[in-house]
Design an enzyme around this catalytic site. Structure first.
Site, short mmCIF file in Angstrom:
data_model
loop_
_atom_site.label_atom_id
_atom_site.label_comp_id
_atom_site.label_asym_id
_atom_site.label_seq_id
_atom_site.Cartn_x
_atom_site.Cartn_y
_atom_site.Cartn_z
N ARG A 251 -15.23 5.87 -10.48
CA ARG A 251 -16.72 5.65 -10.14
C ARG A 251 -16.89 4.86 -8.81
NH1 ARG A 251 -17.48 2.07 -14.88
NH2 ARG A 251 -15.71 2.76 -15.68
N ARG B 15 -21.28 -2.68 -6.53
CA ARG B 15 -22.78 -2.90 -7.06
C ARG B 15 -23.91 -3.20 -6.04
NH1 ARG B 15 -20.34 -6.78 -11.25
NH2 ARG B 15 -19.05 -5.08 -12.69
N GLU C 2 1.53 -13.34 -7.67
CA GLU C 2 2.04 -12.16 -8.06
C GLU C 2 2.67 -11.13 -7.32
OE1 GLU C 2 -0.57 -11.42 -11.35
OE2 GLU C 2 -0.21 -9.11 -11.15
N TYR D 168 -1.44 3.03 -19.72
CA TYR D 168 -2.04 1.49 -19.33
C TYR D 168 -3.09 1.42 -20.41
CZ TYR D 168 -4.44 -2.73 -18.24
OH TYR D 168 -4.90 -3.66 -18.32
N ASP E 245 -5.77 -1.47 -22.33
CA ASP E 245 -6.15 -2.91 -22.33
C ASP E 245 -6.21 -3.25 -23.75
OD1 ASP E 245 -7.39 -3.84 -19.71
OD2 ASP E 245 -9.07 -2.73 -19.86
#
Ligand SMILES: Cc1cc2nc3c(=O)[nH]c(=O)nc-3n(C[C@H](O)[C@H](O)[C@H](O)COP(=O)(O)OP(=O)(O)OC[C@H]3O[C@@H](n4cnc5c(N)ncnc54)[C@H](O)[C@@H]3O)c2cc1C
Length: 384
Positions: A173, A177, A300, A348, A350
């Site tokens: 997408r 915004r 990280e 993957y 969530d």
């Protein structure tokens, strides 16, 4: 005697299936090679500072699945939490996901939503009709400047591949915004479990018909001891990697300890290619209702996983998908083993999806028992 069920893995996949089947009257043994439960969602209190640490990287619960949200409320209290991510690029700090504030700050403008839409569309690369790569897709959506500032370096560090080599499907997408909403997620429900994720998994496993064996692996040779096995370990490890290894990215964390507030927010991404880490998470900001003098951050770093590393993100490019196909064919020949979760299906997932799929798996097993039919190797296809 209750029908024995074996479960490999004490993460959310294993724990939810264990709980559902224990409640349905089955006797469940959960094997977990690590010395703790909760899989990669494991959180624990740091002895020195008292801060709740997400040991395998930051985890924020978010979902549109009301039944999953309600289900978890049986095992934990949630505190309201909104994930607001900041990003450094070219020596400046911006707000992510790219929103009107980011656009106005980046281009030094004061655009309204409609003006920003027209402006971004004027930047988009209209020569790209059918985007093939991630880079094409990003250039088509946001144009060169925003792509280079926020996507190019970060993606390269995260995946170890140029965005030119990654498929366009990764960026489904428009990642922008046109208002000042800086909530990282679009989901209706979002929050943090008050006492962390390990406490939820402990509550799920706290049932008289569930036995948890820490420090123990469940292997293919043990399957015969059980009526049914649910395997949430890596799909290729079940077959002792006989066809080769499915590739993963792994993460290295460098701990930073300080006093007070280190970076002023929970997550700061570093988009520039010449900074070797992808982000810094400051864990006390994941529990803003708590007060701590000290602070603990994780820097990280992402790299290709070696055999001895913890697998984090599956790399599902063409080559891996071919190997996955072959493992799926092998798995479909097994009797009484169902592969579940992010490692068992090499996707993957969530946490909310993991929990939803685990609930569907338990339900499917109970239906198979009633109908006296064989449980499939996969309830949700890894190839989907
Ligand atoms: C860096 C990172 C950040 C994330 N952040 C978020 C987030 O913010 N929000 C969100 O919703 N999700 C997030 N996730 C996703 C989340 O971690 C997963 O949804 C969840 O861990 C999946 O649970 P699982 O039980 O399927 O797998 P795991 O948690 O990996 O559990 C599988 C368990 O199986 C064990 N095991 C392996 N082999 C065997 C064997 N042979 N026998 C027995 N046990 C075995 C492993 O030791 C492990 O404990 C994130 C993931 C990563 C990598």
């Amino acid at each position: 005697m209750a029908t024995p069920i074996g479960i490999a893995g004490a993460g959310f996949s294993g724990a939810v299936i264990a709980r559902e089947l224990a409640e349905a009257g089955y006797s469940v043994t959960v094997f977990e090679p690590r010395n703790h439960i909760a899989g990669n969602c494991y959180s624990e209190r740091d002895k020195e500072s008292g801060i709740l640490l997400h040991r395998y990287g930051p985890h924020i619960f978010h979902t549109d699945k009301k039944h999953v949200w309600d289900y978890l409320h049986r095992y934990t209290e949630f505190k309201p939490y909104t994930n607001r991510v900041k990003a450094q690029s070219g020596g400046k700090v911006y707000s992510l996901p790219i929103n009107l504030h980011t656009i106005n700050q980046f281009f030094d403008k004061t655009l309204s939503p409609d003006e920003a839409k027209a402006f971004i569309s004027s930047l988009s690369d209209t020569s790209i009709v059918e985007p093939v790569s991630f880079e094409d897709q990003a250039l088509k959506f946001v144009g060169k400047e925003l792509y280079e500032a926020f996507f190019k370096g970060y993606t390269l560090k995260q995946w170890g591949l140029s965005p030119k080599e990654l498929p366009a499907s990764i960026l489904k997408r428009l990642p922008v915004r046109f208002n000042y909403d800086d909530n990282y997620f679009n989901h209706q429900y979002q929050g943090m479990p008050t006492e962390g994720y390990t406490a939820i998994v402990a509550a799920l496993l706290d049932h008289p018909s569930i036995t948890v064996k820490l420090g123990q692996t469940l292997t293919a040779e043990q399957v015969d001891q059980f009526e049914q096995v649910f395997y949430s370990g890596p799909l290729d490890s079940y077959f002792e990697f006989r066809l080769g290894r499915l590739a993963y990215r792994t993460l290295d964390f460098v701990e930073i300890r300080a006093t007070g507030d280190y970076q002023g927010c929970a997550v700061m991404n570093y988009c520039d290619q010449d900074i070797p880490f992808t982000r810094i998470s400051e864990h006390k900001h994941f529990a803003p209702w708590e007060t701590h003098e000290g602070t603990v951050c994780y820097q990280e770093f992402s790299r290709l996983a070696e055999p001895e590393d913890t697998p984090y993100y599956p790399i599902r490019l063409l080559e891996e998908k071919k190997l996955l196909n072959d493992y799926v064919a092998l798995a479909n020949q097994q009797q009484n083993v169902t592969f579940v979760g992010r490692l068992g299906t090499y996707r993957y997932l969530d946490m909310d999806v993991t929990i939803d799929e685990a609930l569907q798996t338990a339900e499917r097993f109970l239906r198979c028992q009633t109908e006296k039919t064989q449980m499939p190797a996969f309830v949700i296809s890894p190839l989907s």
